[in-house]
Design a protein around this motif. Structure first.
Motif, PDB file in Angstrom:
ATOM      1  N   GLN A 140       0.807  -1.225   0.000  1.00 15.24           N
ATOM      2  CA  GLN A 140       0.000   0.000   0.000  1.00 15.24           C
ATOM      3  C   GLN A 140       0.839   1.273   0.000  1.00 15.24           C
ATOM      4  OE1 GLN A 140      -2.879  -0.253   3.213  1.00 15.24           O
ATOM      5  NE2 GLN A 140      -3.301  -2.399   2.754  1.00 15.24           N
ATOM      6  N   THR A 141       2.160   1.143   0.129  1.00 12.16           N
ATOM      7  CA  THR A 141       2.984   2.344   0.169  1.00 12.16           C
ATOM      8  C   THR A 141       2.937   3.086  -1.155  1.00 12.16           C
ATOM      9  OG1 THR A 141       4.923   1.037  -0.485  1.00 12.16           O
ATOM     10  CG2 THR A 141       4.602   1.434   1.874  1.00 12.16           C
ATOM     11  N   GLY A 142       2.974   4.366  -1.078  1.00  5.83           N
ATOM     12  CA  GLY A 142       2.967   5.191  -2.286  1.00  5.83           C
ATOM     13  C   GLY A 142       1.617   5.273  -2.961  1.00  5.83           C
ATOM     14  N   ASP A 143       0.578   4.687  -2.337  1.00 11.08           N
ATOM     15  CA  ASP A 143      -0.750   4.674  -2.951  1.00 11.08           C
ATOM     16  C   ASP A 143      -1.526   5.920  -2.541  1.00 11.08           C
ATOM     17  OD1 ASP A 143      -2.948   3.843  -4.354  1.00 11.08           O
ATOM     18  OD2 ASP A 143      -3.649   2.458  -2.801  1.00 11.08           O
ATOM     19  N   THR A 144      -1.014   7.076  -2.944  1.00  8.60           N
ATOM     20  CA  THR A 144      -1.634   8.350  -2.561  1.00  8.60           C
ATOM     21  C   THR A 144      -2.413   8.981  -3.708  1.00  8.60           C
ATOM     22  OG1 THR A 144       0.363   9.580  -3.189  1.00  8.60           O
ATOM     23  CG2 THR A 144       0.196   8.792  -0.902  1.00  8.60           C
ATOM     24  N   GLY A 145      -2.364   8.351  -4.853  1.00  2.62           N
ATOM     25  CA  GLY A 145      -3.082   8.898  -6.000  1.00  2.62           C
ATOM     26  C   GLY A 145      -2.257   9.868  -6.818  1.00  2.62           C
ATOM     27  N   ARG A 146      -1.039  10.151  -6.392  1.00  2.48           N
ATOM     28  CA  ARG A 146      -0.175  11.030  -7.165  1.00  2.48           C
ATOM     29  C   ARG A 146       1.193  10.366  -7.338  1.00  2.48           C
ATOM     30  NH1 ARG A 146      -0.236  13.322  -1.970  1.00  2.48           N
ATOM     31  NH2 ARG A 146       1.832  13.730  -1.056  1.00  2.48           N
ATOM     32  N   PRO A 147       1.889  10.679  -8.405  1.00  2.69           N
ATOM     33  CA  PRO A 147       3.178  10.030  -8.673  1.00  2.69           C
ATOM     34  C   PRO A 147       4.226  10.399  -7.629  1.00  2.69           C
ATOM     35  CG  PRO A 147       2.820  11.841 -10.208  1.00  2.69           C
ATOM     36  CD  PRO A 147       1.536  11.660  -9.462  1.00  2.69           C
ATOM     37  N   LEU A 148       5.174   9.475  -7.420  1.00  4.46           N
ATOM     38  CA  LEU A 148       6.270   9.737  -6.489  1.00  4.46           C
ATOM     39  C   LEU A 148       7.243  10.736  -7.101  1.00  4.46           C
ATOM     40  CD1 LEU A 148       7.106   6.103  -5.299  1.00  4.46           C
ATOM     41  CD2 LEU A 148       5.704   7.806  -4.117  1.00  4.46           C
ATOM     42  N   SER A 149       7.845  11.524  -6.256  1.00  7.43           N
ATOM     43  CA  SER A 149       8.858  12.474  -6.723  1.00  7.43           C
ATOM     44  C   SER A 149      10.109  11.707  -7.124  1.00  7.43           C
ATOM     45  CB  SER A 149       9.195  13.469  -5.610  1.00  7.43           C
ATOM     46  OG  SER A 149       9.796  12.788  -4.509  1.00  7.43           O
ATOM     47  N   ASP A 150      10.943  12.352  -7.940  1.00 10.10           N
ATOM     48  CA  ASP A 150      12.197  11.719  -8.366  1.00 10.10           C
ATOM     49  C   ASP A 150      13.092  11.412  -7.167  1.00 10.10           C
ATOM     50  OD1 ASP A 150      11.389  11.874 -10.979  1.00 10.10           O
ATOM     51  OD2 ASP A 150      12.527  13.697 -11.440  1.00 10.10           O
ATOM     52  N   SER A 151      13.060  12.290  -6.176  1.00 11.70           N
ATOM     53  CA  SER A 151      13.909  12.085  -4.992  1.00 11.70           C
ATOM     54  C   SER A 151      13.520  10.825  -4.231  1.00 11.70           C
ATOM     55  CB  SER A 151      13.812  13.296  -4.054  1.00 11.70           C
ATOM     56  OG  SER A 151      14.336  14.446  -4.665  1.00 11.70           O
ATOM     57  N   VAL A 152      12.215  10.608  -4.046  1.00 14.80           N
ATOM     58  CA  VAL A 152      11.760   9.412  -3.329  1.00 14.80           C
ATOM     59  C   VAL A 152      12.009   8.158  -4.161  1.00 14.80           C
ATOM     60  CG1 VAL A 152       9.730   8.208  -2.433  1.00 14.80           C
ATOM     61  CG2 VAL A 152      10.095  10.626  -1.872  1.00 14.80           C
ATOM     62  N   ARG A 153      11.802   8.241  -5.462  1.00 16.97           N
ATOM     63  CA  ARG A 153      12.095   7.090  -6.329  1.00 16.97           C
ATOM     64  C   ARG A 153      13.570   6.692  -6.223  1.00 16.97           C
ATOM     65  NH1 ARG A 153       8.303   5.504  -9.881  1.00 16.97           N
ATOM     66  NH2 ARG A 153       6.533   6.902 -10.296  1.00 16.97           N
TER      67      ARG A 153
END
Length: 253
Positions: A140-153
């Motif tokens: 379920q992580t990252g399931d916020t409805g918006r893409p992850l930032s490059d830094s977090v990726r």
């Protein structure tokens, strides 16, 4: 395991499978369903070949009983019979039986059915292992409805590349060129859990996979997932999984 109340059939099937087997699998034989259930209580059986018509416990009853077992532990089943009865075949399909063979059984048909059944059993076991290893919280992580930032990726890649090494959140923040405090807030906001919890869950997920797939000791696995102390690894494992690494391996394999 071969289950048949006819000694000649048990012996014939056992000999054919021993010749094909080459020592890869142990072959067990039982004269009736009750004896078969006793063996199943003591040993892990990957494939059950059983006659349909037997005294007391029929092959169909035996197959139906096995449905109560966890799916990944349930043996694949081949039913054999001296009668081509539609009712038997229909019930076999309902029970998820791999094949339905009529006596007398030729070597080629037997081996073909056995190889197909063992492949099915292995696939079922593989899926069962995956289900045991998966961490629902990580899914379920990252399931916020918006893409992850490059830094977090980039941080996630850093984590996976270095799970076998001790590192800190500051190390990850330095890798992505962000202030540690800002990075901490950003990571939790986008991933839905703290950096520390995410790393712990990823390490334990990899450890669970090793516990099920390898014969490495708990101490060796602890080291390979970045823990400098096997004691600390065991403590975290119990905290998240509710059991020791050794118990997890024994009850899941």
């Amino acid at each position: 395991m071969i289950v048949d109340d006819e000694p000649r059939t048990r012996t014939g099937l056992s000999r054919m499978l021993e010749a094909w087997n080459g020592g890869r699998y142990a072959i067990r034989a039982a004269a009736d369903g009750r004896e078969a259930l006793g063996i199943l209580e003591r040993e892990r059986v990957r494939l059950l070949i059983t006659d349909i018509k037997m005294p007391e416990i029929s092959g169909l009853h035996l197959a139906d009983t096995l449905k109560a077992m966890p799916e990944e532990e349930r043996p694949a089943i081949i039913l054999i019979s001296g009668y081509a009865e539609f009712e038997f075949a229909q019930r076999a399909i309902q029970l998820g039986v791999v094949d339905y063979l009529l006596k007398p059984i030729g070597r080629e048909k037997l081996i073909s059915a056995v190889e197909r059944a063992l492949a099915q059993a292995e696939e079922r076991a593989r899926i069962g292992r995956m289900e045991k290893v998966v961490d629902r919280e990580l899914l379920q992580t990252g399931d916020t409805g918006r893409p992850l930032s490059d830094s977090v990726r980039e941080a996630l890649e850093y984590i996976d590349e270095n799970l076998d090494q001790p590192f800190t959140m500051r190390d990850a923040a330095t890798r992505v060129h962000l202030n540690p405090s800002y990075f901490s807030v950003l990571f939790k906001d986008e991933m839905g859990m703290t950096f520390s919890e995410y790393v712990t869950r990823r390490r334990l997920q990899r450890a669970k996979d090793m516990l099920l797939r390898t014969k490495l000791t708990v101490a060796e696995i602890a080291e390979r997932v970045g823990y400098q102390s096997a004691k600390h690894f065991a403590k975290m494992f119990r905290q998240y999984e509710g059991s020791s690494p050794g118990d997890y391996r024994n009850h899941s394999s």
